[in-house]
Design a protein around this motif. Structure first.
Motif, PDB file in Angstrom:
ATOM      1  N   MET A   1      24.159  38.712  19.163  1.00 38.29           N
ATOM      2  CA  MET A   1      23.660  37.796  20.175  1.00 38.29           C
ATOM      3  C   MET A   1      22.602  38.486  21.014  1.00 38.29           C
ATOM      4  N   SER A   2      21.575  37.755  21.396  1.00 36.18           N
ATOM      5  CA  SER A   2      20.520  38.288  22.243  1.00 36.18           C
ATOM      6  C   SER A   2      21.070  38.624  23.613  1.00 36.18           C
ATOM      7  N   SER A   6      24.200  34.001  27.122  1.00 39.84           N
ATOM      8  CA  SER A   6      25.627  34.211  27.331  1.00 39.84           C
ATOM      9  C   SER A   6      26.450  33.422  26.329  1.00 39.84           C
ATOM     10  N   VAL A   7      25.929  32.249  25.902  1.00 41.00           N
ATOM     11  CA  VAL A   7      26.602  31.427  24.895  1.00 41.00           C
ATOM     12  C   VAL A   7      25.536  30.809  23.997  1.00 41.00           C
ATOM     13  N   THR A  29      21.143  27.123  23.681  1.00 41.91           N
ATOM     14  CA  THR A  29      21.480  28.452  24.185  1.00 41.91           C
ATOM     15  C   THR A  29      21.645  28.399  25.694  1.00 41.91           C
ATOM     16  N   PHE A  30      22.758  28.954  26.185  1.00 43.37           N
ATOM     17  CA  PHE A  30      22.979  29.096  27.624  1.00 43.37           C
ATOM     18  C   PHE A  30      22.607  30.526  28.008  1.00 43.37           C
ATOM     19  N   PRO A  31      21.614  30.696  28.868  1.00 44.62           N
ATOM     20  CA  PRO A  31      21.189  32.051  29.232  1.00 44.62           C
ATOM     21  C   PRO A  31      22.152  32.672  30.238  1.00 44.62           C
ATOM     22  N   ILE A  63      29.924  28.990  17.619  1.00 42.49           N
ATOM     23  CA  ILE A  63      29.714  29.279  19.037  1.00 42.49           C
ATOM     24  C   ILE A  63      29.833  30.794  19.195  1.00 42.49           C
ATOM     25  N   THR A  64      28.777  31.407  19.677  1.00 38.44           N
ATOM     26  CA  THR A  64      28.776  32.854  19.893  1.00 38.44           C
ATOM     27  C   THR A  64      28.811  33.114  21.390  1.00 38.44           C
ATOM     28  N   ARG A  65      29.780  33.916  21.829  1.00 41.81           N
ATOM     29  CA  ARG A  65      30.005  34.149  23.250  1.00 41.81           C
ATOM     30  C   ARG A  65      29.758  35.613  23.589  1.00 41.81           C
TER      31      ARG A  65
END
Length: 550
Positions: A1-2, A6-7, A29-31, A63-65
């Motif tokens: 994940m970058s 954040s998500v 994408t949630f920053p 979903i990547t957290r």
């Protein structure tokens, strides 16, 4: 994940067990930082939070957290048997602490405690900051004994103590009074981790750094506050409307040109036949020139048709981009109240509170200070238990002097629509003398149209249900000349709040409003506030004119 997210949601699809699709092929994408998640009721905001928190399992997609997460639900205190410790998320740690104090050497207890030996002291200090006191016994208080605002504040404190990398909040300002909202705003301003907040509270959204706007087509991510996002959307709307006007003009121009081509061809064909007849041209030559003319005409017609198709596609795209939100416009001439007419009056000790003419009054004060009690007495209720409660709650005797002298309409946090099968039946019940077609016309004015009027009440969305309740109130016979609005926007999305404001723009009667939503009060042009404040001798009331401040 970058490191800049954040998500991350990638082609996410989720459906309920009955097969109803809730989210389809969503990617966004949630920053890091504080993000507001907005959208109409029913679009899937709470479902998305639960998916991010791994409370629900998607049908497909990922979903990547980034790091740990915690979720604060709307119904934070609903679990039977839960305590304040459970809301704070420290019940297991406290249990381990008691075990160690009793002599336990079980390594599992020490693992649970980790470095949180002072968690009870920190929790009690936080409860004291929230105004709940500094007694450690508060930690064992049943969660259901807390008010909605207290439960939300305690749950937020628990999220703070958890120290998660990403905290998910679902409508955290619902049920909070003004003071509690301000405390929550300050808490979120200094929040150490990332936040994803579902909210329709504009003041809260204006304090956030990113807006994610969710709708059935997907999600749009905007860097900036909600106010800035609204400005951008308004500018885009204006540009889209200009593009639509140009596209429609192009379609009309192409249609006129095609019509002119056909007319010119018909004129040329008639002239050609006439000239051929006069000149004695042979049939072979006539057929040659006729075929050439038809080919030229067909070629030009195809070109025009291609132009029309392209222009139509441009217009369709412009029309979709320029689609205006549905707006409510209602003329309510029968709701007027004459200037100076005494609508109601309440005795408060040796003075009185009153509504004269089409005044708009807001009742303010902290939760539990007596707003609903004052409202019920102002509306003429004389229940002995109510009056007894008022006597112990307020600083001076409280009773009705003049019960409402005009028809009253009530819109609260809950409606009575479940008593009716359909929207049409609900509206006709409030105005029995109206014909079905009249009731249909009234519903259409609040955007309930077509077959929706006969849809089962249980099948309506939150916004549709609200508009039916609004129609039932406004179109009653006799028409209401005093509207009583008791926290009407709790659990409403922003579109429904806008619809309420629009519906009341032409309302000519008096308004008595209880709300913690200052934005709503400003939009409704409140004239005076009855401000309730707890004191040593009980709740006092200040009647303040705010017209100049407005």
């Amino acid at each position: 994940m970058s490191s800049h997210s954040s998500v991350v949601i990638d082609h996410l699809t989720f459906a309920w067990p009955d097969g109803t699709a809730a989210i389809t092929d969503l990617s966004c994408t949630f920053p890091p930082g504080r993000t507001g998640l907005i959208g109409d009721n029913g679009v899937g905001k709470t479902t998305l939070l639960r998916l991010i928190a791994a409370d629900l399992t998607p049908v497909s997609g990922t979903i990547t957290r980034a790091g740990t997460l915690t979720l604060l639900r709307q119904d934070v205190a609903s679990a039977p048997g839960s305590t304040v410790s459970d809301l704070l998320g420290i019940a297991e740690v406290r249990s381990a602490l008691r075990a160690v104090e009793a002599g336990s050497v079980d390594t599992r207890d020490y693992d649970v405690i980790a470095d949180r030996w002072d968690v009870e002291a920190r929790a009690v200090a936080r409860l004291d900051e929230l105004g709940l006191g500094d007694d450690e016994s508060l930690l064992d208080r049943p969660a259901l004994s807390l008010s909605g605002g207290e439960a939300t504040a305690v749950g937020l404190a628990g999220a703070e103590l958890a120290g998660a990398d990403v905290t998910l909040l679902d409508e955290p300002t619902n049920n909070l009074d003004e003071e509690a909202r301000l405390r929550l705003y300050d808490t979120l301003d200094r929040w150490p981790g990332s936040l994803i907040v579902v909210s329709h509270d504009r003041r809260l959204l204006d304090r956030l750094e990113t807006i994610v706007d969710l709708d059935p087509r997907g999600a749009r991510v905007f860097t900036g506050s909600f106010g800035e996002y609204e400005q951008v959307r308004e500018a885009e709307q204006a540009a889209a409307e200009r593009s639509l006007a140009q596209a429609e003009a192009d379609v009309r121009r192409i249609r006129r040109a095609a019509s002119a081509d056909q007319q010119h061809k018909a004129q040329r064909d008639r002239a050609g036949r006439r000239d051929a007849a006069r000149s004695g041209m042979g049939k072979g030559a006539q057929h040659y020139y006729q075929n050439r003319s038809e080919k030229d005409g067909a070629s030009k017609a195809r070109a025009r048709a291609d132009q029309a198709v392209r222009a139509g596609a441009v217009r369709a795209a412009a029309d979709a981009a320029a689609r205006l939100p549905d707006r409510i416009r209602i003329d309510l001439p029968d709701t007027g109240v004459a200037e100076g007419k005494r609508v109601l009056a309440v005795a408060v000790g040796d003075r009185s509170l009153r509504i004269d003419g089409p005044e708009r009054i807001r009742i303010t004060g902290a939760n539990g200070v007596g707003k609903s009690t004052l409202l019920r007495i102002a509306l003429g209720e004389e229940d002995e238990d109510l009056l007894r409660r008022a006597g112990t709650l307020f600083a001076g005797p409280l009773h009705s002097l003049i019960a409402p002298a005009v028809p009253v309409g009530l819109l609260g946090q809950r409606d009575d629509l479940d008593a009716f099968a359909t929207p049409l039946e609900a509206v006709r019940a409030s105005a029995p003398d109206r014909l079905p077609q009249q009731a249909r016309g009234l519903l259409a004015r609040v955007l309930v149209t077509g077959e929706m009027v006969n849809r089962p009440i249980a099948g309506l969305s939150g916004g549709e249900r609200f508009r039916v309740a609004l129609a039932r109130m406004l179109f009653a016979d006799p028409a209401p000349r005093l509207l009583v609005l008791d926290e009407p926007t709790n659990n409403l999305d922003m579109a429904s709040v806008d619809h309420l404001v629009e519906a009341l723009e032409d309302y000519r009667g008096a308004v008595l409003l209880i709300t913690h939503d200052s934005w709503l009060a400003d939009r409704l042009s409140i004239d005076r506030q009855w401000e309730l404040e707890a004191g040593e001798d009980g709740t006092g009331i200040t009647d303040r004119d705010i017209r100049e401040a407005r």
